[in-house]
Design a protein around this motif. Structure first.
Motif, PDB file in Angstrom:
ATOM      1  N   VAL A 139       0.847  -1.204   0.000  1.00 30.28           N
ATOM      2  CA  VAL A 139       0.000   0.000   0.000  1.00 30.28           C
ATOM      3  C   VAL A 139       0.878   1.248   0.000  1.00 30.28           C
ATOM      4  O   VAL A 139       0.650   2.173  -0.780  1.00 30.28           O
ATOM      5  N   GLN A 140       1.886   1.257   0.845  1.00 29.89           N
ATOM      6  CA  GLN A 140       2.771   2.421   0.925  1.00 29.89           C
ATOM      7  C   GLN A 140       3.439   2.688  -0.423  1.00 29.89           C
ATOM      8  O   GLN A 140       3.509   3.826  -0.878  1.00 29.89           O
ATOM      9  N   SER A 141       3.879   1.642  -1.072  1.00 29.54           N
ATOM     10  CA  SER A 141       4.546   1.780  -2.363  1.00 29.54           C
ATOM     11  C   SER A 141       3.587   2.275  -3.445  1.00 29.54           C
ATOM     12  O   SER A 141       3.884   3.240  -4.161  1.00 29.54           O
ATOM     13  N   ARG A 190       5.068   4.772   6.689  1.00 30.31           N
ATOM     14  CA  ARG A 190       4.361   3.518   6.950  1.00 30.31           C
ATOM     15  C   ARG A 190       3.065   3.805   7.721  1.00 30.31           C
ATOM     16  O   ARG A 190       2.035   3.197   7.462  1.00 30.31           O
ATOM     17  N   GLU A 191       3.121   4.747   8.655  1.00 28.40           N
ATOM     18  CA  GLU A 191       1.952   5.097   9.464  1.00 28.40           C
ATOM     19  C   GLU A 191       0.814   5.611   8.572  1.00 28.40           C
ATOM     20  O   GLU A 191      -0.348   5.299   8.794  1.00 28.40           O
ATOM     21  N   GLU A 192       1.168   6.402   7.564  1.00 28.96           N
ATOM     22  CA  GLU A 192       0.163   6.902   6.640  1.00 28.96           C
ATOM     23  C   GLU A 192      -0.474   5.735   5.874  1.00 28.96           C
ATOM     24  O   GLU A 192      -1.695   5.696   5.686  1.00 28.96           O
ATOM     25  N   ALA A 193       0.341   4.784   5.448  1.00 26.73           N
ATOM     26  CA  ALA A 193      -0.174   3.609   4.742  1.00 26.73           C
ATOM     27  C   ALA A 193      -1.072   2.774   5.651  1.00 26.73           C
ATOM     28  O   ALA A 193      -2.098   2.244   5.208  1.00 26.73           O
ATOM     29  N   GLU A 194      -0.702   2.660   6.906  1.00 24.73           N
ATOM     30  CA  GLU A 194      -1.537   1.922   7.856  1.00 24.73           C
ATOM     31  C   GLU A 194      -2.874   2.628   8.069  1.00 24.73           C
ATOM     32  O   GLU A 194      -3.927   1.978   8.063  1.00 24.73           O
ATOM     33  N   ARG A 195      -2.856   3.947   8.237  1.00 25.87           N
ATOM     34  CA  ARG A 195      -4.096   4.720   8.391  1.00 25.87           C
ATOM     35  C   ARG A 195      -4.970   4.586   7.152  1.00 25.87           C
ATOM     36  O   ARG A 195      -6.188   4.407   7.247  1.00 25.87           O
ATOM     37  N   ALA A 196      -4.351   4.673   5.991  1.00 23.32           N
ATOM     38  CA  ALA A 196      -5.085   4.557   4.730  1.00 23.32           C
ATOM     39  C   ALA A 196      -5.747   3.189   4.613  1.00 23.32           C
ATOM     40  O   ALA A 196      -6.907   3.079   4.201  1.00 23.32           O
ATOM     41  N   THR A 197      -5.018   2.160   4.971  1.00 25.14           N
ATOM     42  CA  THR A 197      -5.543   0.796   4.886  1.00 25.14           C
ATOM     43  C   THR A 197      -6.711   0.615   5.838  1.00 25.14           C
ATOM     44  O   THR A 197      -7.772   0.105   5.446  1.00 25.14           O
ATOM     45  N   PRO A 203      -4.713 -10.697   7.175  1.00 29.40           N
ATOM     46  CA  PRO A 203      -4.067 -10.793   8.485  1.00 29.40           C
ATOM     47  C   PRO A 203      -5.018 -10.260   9.562  1.00 29.40           C
ATOM     48  O   PRO A 203      -5.823  -9.344   9.285  1.00 29.40           O
ATOM     49  N   GLN A 204      -4.941 -10.796  10.747  1.00 30.66           N
ATOM     50  CA  GLN A 204      -5.885 -10.445  11.814  1.00 30.66           C
ATOM     51  C   GLN A 204      -5.984  -8.941  12.036  1.00 30.66           C
ATOM     52  O   GLN A 204      -7.073  -8.398  12.212  1.00 30.66           O
ATOM     53  N   GLU A 205      -4.842  -8.245  12.020  1.00 29.09           N
ATOM     54  CA  GLU A 205      -4.844  -6.798  12.275  1.00 29.09           C
ATOM     55  C   GLU A 205      -5.723  -6.060  11.267  1.00 29.09           C
ATOM     56  O   GLU A 205      -6.339  -5.049  11.596  1.00 29.09           O
ATOM     57  N   LEU A 206      -5.760  -6.559  10.039  1.00 32.40           N
ATOM     58  CA  LEU A 206      -6.573  -5.936   8.998  1.00 32.40           C
ATOM     59  C   LEU A 206      -8.000  -6.491   9.008  1.00 32.40           C
ATOM     60  O   LEU A 206      -8.961  -5.744   8.833  1.00 32.40           O
ATOM     61  N   ALA A 234     -13.883   7.757   3.792  1.00 37.96           N
ATOM     62  CA  ALA A 234     -12.513   7.312   4.061  1.00 37.96           C
ATOM     63  C   ALA A 234     -11.618   8.504   4.399  1.00 37.96           C
ATOM     64  O   ALA A 234     -10.769   8.410   5.295  1.00 37.96           O
ATOM     65  N   SER A 235     -11.796   9.624   3.726  1.00 42.86           N
ATOM     66  CA  SER A 235     -10.953  10.803   3.990  1.00 42.86           C
ATOM     67  C   SER A 235     -11.210  11.346   5.391  1.00 42.86           C
ATOM     68  O   SER A 235     -10.277  11.825   6.053  1.00 42.86           O
ATOM     69  N   GLN A 236     -12.442  11.261   5.862  1.00 45.41           N
ATOM     70  CA  GLN A 236     -12.737  11.685   7.236  1.00 45.41           C
ATOM     71  C   GLN A 236     -12.033  10.781   8.241  1.00 45.41           C
ATOM     72  O   GLN A 236     -11.512  11.262   9.256  1.00 45.41           O
TER      73      GLN A 236
END
Length: 133
Positions: free
Chosen positions: A10-12, A19-26, A50-53, A77-79
């Motif tokens: 996702v980050q790529s 990475r934090e931005e990619a995690e928030r986005a996901t 994966p469980q986290e997702l 999603a943007s909110q």
């Protein structure tokens, strides 16, 4: 697909700065998918992640699809991300592309079935294995 691999992809694809931005986005995208599709389908989808997702997709079991268009999806999603919708749209596209690689083709087809035609651009992306190859 493992959690770290999913987030890295996702980050790529989103060309995120962190990475934090990619995690928030996901998380924001998966939580918005959960609002859009039936709770039972969200639960089925969660079992292939994966469980986290997968946890982002749980909590609406037994509830029907909620109908809202692609623009509303991006706004929601943007909110959640607390970002501008134009940036979120890039993130959402990246998450859908990685999701396509992370779940079985049958499960991705089931997911696609829950979305109206204005979402087609989310389903036209080649799987990340083809993007990164």
């Amino acid at each position: 697909m493992e959690y770290n691999e999913f987030i890295t992809h996702v980050q790529s694809l989103a060309q995120s700065n962190s990475r934090e931005e990619a995690e928030r986005a996901t998380r924001a995208t998966l939580e918005t998918i959960k609002e859009r599709i039936s709770g039972d389908e969200a639960l089925n989808l969660s079992t292939q992640l994966p469980q986290e997702l997968g946890d982002c997709l749980k909590g609406r079991e037994g509830q029907p699809d909620e109908s809202f268009n692609f623009q509303d999806f991006i706004v929601r999603a943007s909110q959640k991300e607390n970002l501008e919708p134009t940036t979120t749209a890039i993130h959402v596209r990246a998450v859908f592309a990685v999701l396509q690689s992370a779940v079985t083709p049958v499960e991705f087809a089931k997911l696609h079935h829950h979305f109206s035609h204005d979402y087609e651009e989310m389903f036209a992306t080649p799987p990340t294995s083809e993007v990164t190859a």
